[in-house]
Motif scaffolding. Structure first.
Motif, short mmCIF file in Angstrom:
data_model
loop_
_atom_site.label_atom_id
_atom_site.label_comp_id
_atom_site.label_asym_id
_atom_site.label_seq_id
_atom_site.Cartn_x
_atom_site.Cartn_y
_atom_site.Cartn_z
N UNK A 41 94.89 38.06 102.61
CA UNK A 41 94.61 36.46 102.71
C UNK A 41 95.92 36.02 102.62
N UNK A 42 96.21 35.02 103.49
CA UNK A 42 97.68 34.57 103.56
C UNK A 42 97.96 33.46 102.67
N UNK A 43 98.98 33.30 102.36
CA UNK A 43 99.34 31.94 101.44
C UNK A 43 100.11 30.98 102.30
N UNK A 71 102.78 38.57 90.16
CA UNK A 71 101.74 38.58 91.29
C UNK A 71 100.49 38.80 90.31
N UNK A 72 99.24 37.87 90.40
CA UNK A 72 97.95 38.16 89.86
C UNK A 72 96.84 37.62 90.66
N UNK A 93 88.01 34.55 96.01
CA UNK A 93 89.20 35.13 95.62
C UNK A 93 90.38 34.30 95.88
N UNK A 94 91.30 34.45 94.98
CA UNK A 94 92.64 33.75 95.07
C UNK A 94 93.76 34.37 94.31
N UNK A 95 95.03 34.20 94.47
CA UNK A 95 95.91 34.74 93.74
C UNK A 95 97.14 33.91 93.54
N UNK A 109 94.45 29.99 97.69
CA UNK A 109 92.97 30.05 97.50
C UNK A 109 92.36 29.46 96.29
N UNK A 110 91.10 29.51 96.12
CA UNK A 110 90.54 28.80 94.97
C UNK A 110 89.43 29.58 94.37
N UNK A 111 89.34 29.49 93.03
CA UNK A 111 88.12 30.16 92.08
C UNK A 111 86.98 29.21 92.51
#
Length: 302
Positions: A185-187, A97-98, A249-251, A141-143
């Motif tokens: 934040x939900x995936x 996870x990052x 924000x993203x992961x 999410x997306x940078x």
């Protein structure tokens, strides 16, 4: 169980698609989830999903879970790290996870202790959720997101919060002393059932529509919700992510769970309609039992 042949990035892989649930939901279902608690293990300018085999090609990320994750990470390297090579409570969760590292000016802001990653049902029919296949990976999410992209993203987006300040789509400029800056934040939780990755690292996944998976992505898998608390307060005007503003924000997630362990947690907690802790125990329904032993492993494992 059914086994199907999946193709990811031109490589044939065998993916476990269905695991029959063994738990029955109680009549008073209010939740269908379990927690994974993991701390940040290390920081690197790597991203093995977006920039595989290219160390230093990414903005800096904070890595939780598997302690070996770097630019060269593969499913085989994650699984081969060995039981316990993880910063998560469950030794058999070797997933990676990052997320982008936070900075206050030039000082990294590292979350204190273990953070919460929820595994939930993203669909109405929570009994239909199945475990992730080994090797499934994606970016949520997306940078490159704009503030409006972040605000209107699919799924339940709570944005940034601290103290009594909620639903901020960028960082608030001040947080009350003693509070922390939090993000939830939900995936996406609907898989196409074929690809473990895609060119944009998103297209093989989709968000539910009105509580159902779309026909293009018919396989419901757990919905991940990162809940990260960053220890920063007071003047936050210099707070930034390695990827940019708060709305960048993203992961990333790269599944490498031990298959029987993940299947048991999904069956008991998500399919069973429970609100489980990292051992698969619902304190509000103690009669339903638990999944993992005191060592956070399936019974019978040392």
């Amino acid at each position: 169980m059914k086994r199907h042949l999946a193709v990811a990035c031109g490589v044939a892989v065998t993916a476990l698609l269905t695991v029959a649930p063994t738990s029955q939901a109680a009549d008073d279902v209010t939740h269908h989830e379990f927690q994974v608690n993991c701390s940040v293990a290390h920081r690197l300018p790597d991203d093995p999903i977006v920039f595989p085999n290219l160390p230093g090609a990414s903005h800096e990320h904070s890595f939780a879970g598997n302690t070996t994750t770097n630019a060269y990470t593969t499913l085989a390297s994650l699984q081969g790290a060995g039981v316990g090579a993880t910063s998560c409570l469950a030794p058999d969760d070797l997933s990676a996870y990052w997320f982008p590292t936070m900075f206050n000016g030039d000082t990294p802001v590292i979350p204190n202790g273990r953070q919460v990653i929820y595994y939930k049902s993203g669909i109405i029919d929570y009994a239909a959720v199945r475990p992730f296949p080994p090797g499934l990976r994606y970016v949520a999410g997306s940078p490159a997101a704009t503030l409006d992209d972040f605000r209107t993203a699919p799924g339940h987006i709570e944005g940034w919060e601290c103290g009594n300040s909620f639903f901020n789509w960028d960082f608030p400029t001040h947080c009350d002393v003693g509070t922390q800056l939090n993000i939830r934040y939900q995936a996406p939780s609907c898989w196409d059932g074929v690809h473990l990755d895609s060119a944009d690292h998103k297209s093989h996944m989709a968000y539910p529509v009105d509580g159902y998976c779309p026909a293009s992505h018919p396989k419901p898998v757990p919905m991940l919700e990162f809940k990260i608390a960053f220890p920063v307060d007071g003047d936050t005007s210099r707070v930034r992510l390695a990827s940019g503003r708060g709305y960048s924000w993203h992961y990333d997630f790269f599944n490498a769970w031990d298959e029987p362990t993940l299947a048991a947690m999904v069956s008991h907690c998500i399919n069973g309609g429970l609100q489980c802790d990292p051992r698969g125990y619902d304190q509000y329904k103690p009669n339903r039992g638990t999944v993992l032993g005191a060592n956070y492993r399936l019974p019978g494992r040392p």
